[in-house]
Design an enzyme around this catalytic site. Structure first.
Site, PDB file in Angstrom:
ATOM      1  N   ILE A  13     -42.472  45.804 -16.757  1.00  0.00           N
ATOM      2  CA  ILE A  13     -43.821  45.266 -17.002  1.00  0.00           C
ATOM      3  C   ILE A  13     -44.061  45.133 -18.509  1.00  0.00           C
ATOM      4  CG2 ILE A  13     -46.306  45.624 -16.635  1.00  0.00           C
ATOM      5  CD1 ILE A  13     -45.534  47.032 -13.985  1.00  0.00           C
TER       6      ILE A  13
ATOM      7  N   LEU B  97     -35.211  52.982 -24.499  1.00  0.00           N
ATOM      8  CA  LEU B  97     -34.166  52.223 -23.790  1.00  0.00           C
ATOM      9  C   LEU B  97     -33.494  53.035 -22.681  1.00  0.00           C
ATOM     10  CD1 LEU B  97     -32.543  50.306 -26.818  1.00  0.00           C
ATOM     11  CD2 LEU B  97     -34.278  49.479 -25.220  1.00  0.00           C
TER      12      LEU B  97
ATOM     13  N   THR C 167     -34.614  53.208 -19.534  1.00  0.00           N
ATOM     14  CA  THR C 167     -34.558  52.281 -18.399  1.00  0.00           C
ATOM     15  C   THR C 167     -34.849  50.847 -18.850  1.00  0.00           C
ATOM     16  OG1 THR C 167     -36.853  52.843 -17.887  1.00  0.00           O
ATOM     17  CG2 THR C 167     -35.156  53.958 -16.598  1.00  0.00           C
TER      18      THR C 167
ATOM     19  N   ALA D 187     -43.976  55.426 -18.705  1.00  0.00           N
ATOM     20  CA  ALA D 187     -43.855  56.528 -17.739  1.00  0.00           C
ATOM     21  C   ALA D 187     -42.723  56.256 -16.756  1.00  0.00           C
ATOM     22  CB  ALA D 187     -45.167  56.688 -16.980  1.00  0.00           C
TER      23      ALA D 187
ATOM     24  N   ASN E 179     -41.954  63.818 -18.856  1.00  0.00           N
ATOM     25  CA  ASN E 179     -42.077  62.459 -19.367  1.00  0.00           C
ATOM     26  C   ASN E 179     -43.504  61.899 -19.253  1.00  0.00           C
ATOM     27  OD1 ASN E 179     -39.752  60.511 -20.233  1.00  0.00           O
ATOM     28  ND2 ASN E 179     -41.419  59.313 -19.373  1.00  0.00           N
TER      29      ASN E 179
ATOM     30  N   SER F 202     -51.680  53.299 -11.541  1.00  0.00           N
ATOM     31  CA  SER F 202     -51.093  52.851 -10.273  1.00  0.00           C
ATOM     32  C   SER F 202     -52.044  53.092  -9.111  1.00  0.00           C
ATOM     33  CB  SER F 202     -49.817  53.659 -10.042  1.00  0.00           C
ATOM     34  OG  SER F 202     -49.376  53.513  -8.719  1.00  0.00           O
TER      35      SER F 202
ATOM     36  N   TYR G 255     -45.623  61.511  -8.590  1.00  0.00           N
ATOM     37  CA  TYR G 255     -45.787  60.360  -9.483  1.00  0.00           C
ATOM     38  C   TYR G 255     -47.283  59.986  -9.599  1.00  0.00           C
ATOM     39  CZ  TYR G 255     -46.069  55.333 -10.436  1.00  0.00           C
ATOM     40  OH  TYR G 255     -46.432  54.099 -10.916  1.00  0.00           O
TER      41      TYR G 255
ATOM     42  N   LYS H 287     -50.081  60.069 -12.833  1.00  0.00           N
ATOM     43  CA  LYS H 287     -50.902  58.928 -13.265  1.00  0.00           C
ATOM     44  C   LYS H 287     -52.383  59.340 -13.311  1.00  0.00           C
ATOM     45  CE  LYS H 287     -47.862  55.686 -13.890  1.00  0.00           C
ATOM     46  NZ  LYS H 287     -47.705  54.936 -15.115  1.00  0.00           N
TER      47      LYS H 287
ATOM     48  N   PHE I 234     -38.317  49.704   6.529  1.00  0.00           N
ATOM     49  CA  PHE I 234     -38.770  51.049   6.891  1.00  0.00           C
ATOM     50  C   PHE I 234     -39.910  50.994   7.914  1.00  0.00           C
ATOM     51  CE2 PHE I 234     -37.532  51.990   2.240  1.00  0.00           C
ATOM     52  CZ  PHE I 234     -36.221  52.248   2.589  1.00  0.00           C
TER      53      PHE I 234
ATOM     54  N   GLY J 295     -44.702  59.029   3.883  1.00  0.00           N
ATOM     55  CA  GLY J 295     -45.684  58.783   2.817  1.00  0.00           C
ATOM     56  C   GLY J 295     -46.114  57.335   2.678  1.00  0.00           C
TER      57      GLY J 295
HETATM   58  C1  UD1 Z   1     -45.109  52.706  -4.394  1.00  0.00           C
HETATM   59  C2  UD1 Z   1     -46.378  53.255  -4.946  1.00  0.00           C
HETATM   60  C3  UD1 Z   1     -46.850  52.423  -6.095  1.00  0.00           C
HETATM   61  C4  UD1 Z   1     -45.829  52.457  -7.146  1.00  0.00           C
HETATM   62  C5  UD1 Z   1     -44.545  51.896  -6.592  1.00  0.00           C
HETATM   63  C6  UD1 Z   1     -43.502  52.072  -7.672  1.00  0.00           C
HETATM   64  C7  UD1 Z   1     -47.803  54.455  -3.406  1.00  0.00           C
HETATM   65  C8  UD1 Z   1     -48.854  54.330  -2.377  1.00  0.00           C
HETATM   66  N1  UD1 Z   1     -47.382  53.277  -3.917  1.00  0.00           N
HETATM   67  O1  UD1 Z   1     -45.385  51.439  -3.788  1.00  0.00           O
HETATM   68  O2  UD1 Z   1     -48.037  52.934  -6.631  1.00  0.00           O
HETATM   69  O3  UD1 Z   1     -46.236  51.723  -8.260  1.00  0.00           O
HETATM   70  O4  UD1 Z   1     -44.160  52.618  -5.428  1.00  0.00           O
HETATM   71  O5  UD1 Z   1     -42.304  52.497  -7.245  1.00  0.00           O
HETATM   72  O6  UD1 Z   1     -47.340  55.528  -3.730  1.00  0.00           O
HETATM   73  N2  UD1 Z   1     -39.700  48.703   1.900  1.00  0.00           N
HETATM   74  C9  UD1 Z   1     -38.742  48.521   2.867  1.00  0.00           C
HETATM   75  N3  UD1 Z   1     -37.427  48.639   2.516  1.00  0.00           N
HETATM   76  C10 UD1 Z   1     -37.023  48.946   1.243  1.00  0.00           C
HETATM   77  C11 UD1 Z   1     -38.028  49.139   0.255  1.00  0.00           C
HETATM   78  C12 UD1 Z   1     -39.344  49.005   0.623  1.00  0.00           C
HETATM   79  O7  UD1 Z   1     -39.046  48.253   4.036  1.00  0.00           O
HETATM   80  O8  UD1 Z   1     -35.816  49.064   1.006  1.00  0.00           O
HETATM   81  C13 UD1 Z   1     -41.128  48.555   2.254  1.00  0.00           C
HETATM   82  C14 UD1 Z   1     -41.935  49.820   2.093  1.00  0.00           C
HETATM   83  O9  UD1 Z   1     -41.975  50.554   3.275  1.00  0.00           O
HETATM   84  C15 UD1 Z   1     -43.310  49.246   1.724  1.00  0.00           C
HETATM   85  C16 UD1 Z   1     -42.996  47.941   1.001  1.00  0.00           C
HETATM   86  O10 UD1 Z   1     -41.669  47.610   1.354  1.00  0.00           O
HETATM   87  O11 UD1 Z   1     -44.019  48.934   2.878  1.00  0.00           O
HETATM   88  C17 UD1 Z   1     -43.102  48.065  -0.507  1.00  0.00           C
HETATM   89  O12 UD1 Z   1     -42.382  49.205  -0.928  1.00  0.00           O
HETATM   90  P1  UD1 Z   1     -42.141  49.570  -2.455  1.00  0.00           P
HETATM   91  O13 UD1 Z   1     -41.706  48.361  -3.191  1.00  0.00           O
HETATM   92  O14 UD1 Z   1     -41.250  50.764  -2.492  1.00  0.00           O
HETATM   93  O15 UD1 Z   1     -43.580  49.945  -3.017  1.00  0.00           O
HETATM   94  P2  UD1 Z   1     -44.690  50.972  -2.456  1.00  0.00           P
HETATM   95  O16 UD1 Z   1     -44.057  52.104  -1.782  1.00  0.00           O
HETATM   96  O17 UD1 Z   1     -45.676  50.161  -1.677  1.00  0.00           O
END
Ligand code: UD1
Length: 316
Positions: free
Chosen positions: A12, A33, A35, A74, A91, A116, A140, A144, A207, A283
């Site tokens: 970002i 640097l 990440t 962060a 961190n 976030s 996390y 925040k 998932f 979660g």
């Molecule tokens: C989470 C955090 C968000 C944070 C972000 C950064 C919460 C509520 N949200 O977002 O604040 O900024 O992580 O890492 O804590 N999915 C799959 N398969 C995958 C990966 C993801 O099905 O391999 C699905 C997840 O179940 C979710 C959606 O895709 O429904 C988005 O997932 P992800 O990109 O990991 O973000 P969040 O978990 O929504």
């Protein structure tokens, strides 16, 4: 306007640097640097290699004199924060204290912080607005929220004005292709979809498909990173005009399911995307969608990317 972007080589951060340069700001990037990527640095921005845990270097850099600081340095992986809270405490919490102390010492009074939606925890109502209860369910999100609370105290005690931008699901890449570095071990949906498209992964694991949503998969609010970047510029300007500290949600208010993301990727590439359904991820809320009315009204922010297909196109 002279701006220090801490974490400006990251995903970002580099988009924020681009938006600031386009707004004719003078930009210095401070990044360790760890990440972030060197190839994300812009020739027009100065660069200081340093960590937010190196207080001396941070204060010395801030003494160059900046109108505003943006903090995007962060750690951001939810799962990792639960397995290695020490890393996140150091961190994200000590790092934030260092930034605030260095600002206090060097006299810089404006801070924009990348927060976030994770500060809210499980949504109690939808869309989630800024008055929603704050109950993070992962470490996390806790870091925040505590960072926001630290900023509120430094505002009261030291007059440092801040804006916390609570991003929902940041997604996409600069449409001009100016940001090239990608996360090496992506955890988020869109970068994982990209790896599947590129053949680096066999398939996308979805998932859970038994949620109470229109197609059984989770609903999220994907917001384009260039739109997020634009909000930082608006937030800096607003604080420099002398307006009070504030907290804003940044999302499009459009809920999109995982299956719809997959369909968008298939449309963009013209090829089927291999997926496999696995158990729910602990979660994960079924639905998480933002109300960004406050940012629209007070910041004058309006996301340009409203369709998931347009966001996915810039990611792939
Ligand atoms: C989470 C955090 C968000 C944070 C972000 C950064 C919460 C509520 N949200 O977002 O604040 O900024 O992580 O890492 O804590 N999915 C799959 N398969 C995958 C990966 C993801 O099905 O391999 C699905 C997840 O179940 C979710 C959606 O895709 O429904 C988005 O997932 P992800 O990109 O990991 O973000 P969040 O978990 O929504």
């Amino acid at each position: 306007m002279k701006v220090l972007v801490i974490g400006g080589a990251g995903y970002i951060g580099s988009h924020v640097v681009k938006a600031l340069l386009e707004a004719n700001a003078s930009v210095t990037v401070y990044d360790d640097l760890s990440t972030g990527h060197k190839i994300n640095l812009f020739a027009k921005a100065a660069f200081v290699e340093g960590s937010i845990l190196d207080y001396g270097r941070l204060e010395q850099t801030m003494r160059q004199g900046f109108d505003a600081v943006v903090h995007l340095a962060a750690k951001k992986a939810v799962g990792e924060s639960m397995e290695n809270p020490e890393l996140y405490a150091e961190n994200n919490l000590i790092g934030m204290v260092n930034i605030l102390n260095a600002m206090s010492k060097s006299g810089c009074k404006v801070l924009v912080f990348s927060s976030s939606a994770a500060v809210y925890g499980m949504p109690e109502y939808l869309p989630v607005d800024e008055n929603h209860p704050l109950n993070p369910i992962n470490f996390y999100g806790f870091t925040k929220l505590e960072s926001e609370r630290l900023m509120a105290w430094y505002d009261r005690l030291k007059g440092i004005k801040y804006t916390a931008l609570r991003y929902f699901n940041a997604a996409g890449y600069d449409p001009d292709g100016a940001v090239k570095g990608r996360d090496s071990k992506p955890q988020n949906l869109l970068p994982i979809v990209k790896e599947v498209v590129d053949g680096q992964r066999e398939c996308l694991l979805i998932f859970g498909n038994d949620y109470d949503t229109r197609d059984g998969t989770c609903v999220r609010d994907y917001v384009h990173v260039s739109d997020l970047a634009a909000a930082h510029v608006l937030a800096i300007r607003r604080l420099l005009e002398g307006r009070p500290s504030a907290v804003y949600n940044l999302g499009t208010s459009n809920g999109v399911t995982v299956k719809e993301v997959v369909a968008a990727a298939e449309k963009v590439t013209g090829k089927p995307l291999p997926v496999r359904y696995v158990d729910r991820r602990p979660g994960d809320p079924a639905v998480l969608v933002a109300s960004s009315k406050k940012a629209e009204t007070e910041l004058g922010w309006k996301p340009r990317y409203m369709r998931i297909e347009d966001i996915v196109k810039t990611e792939l």
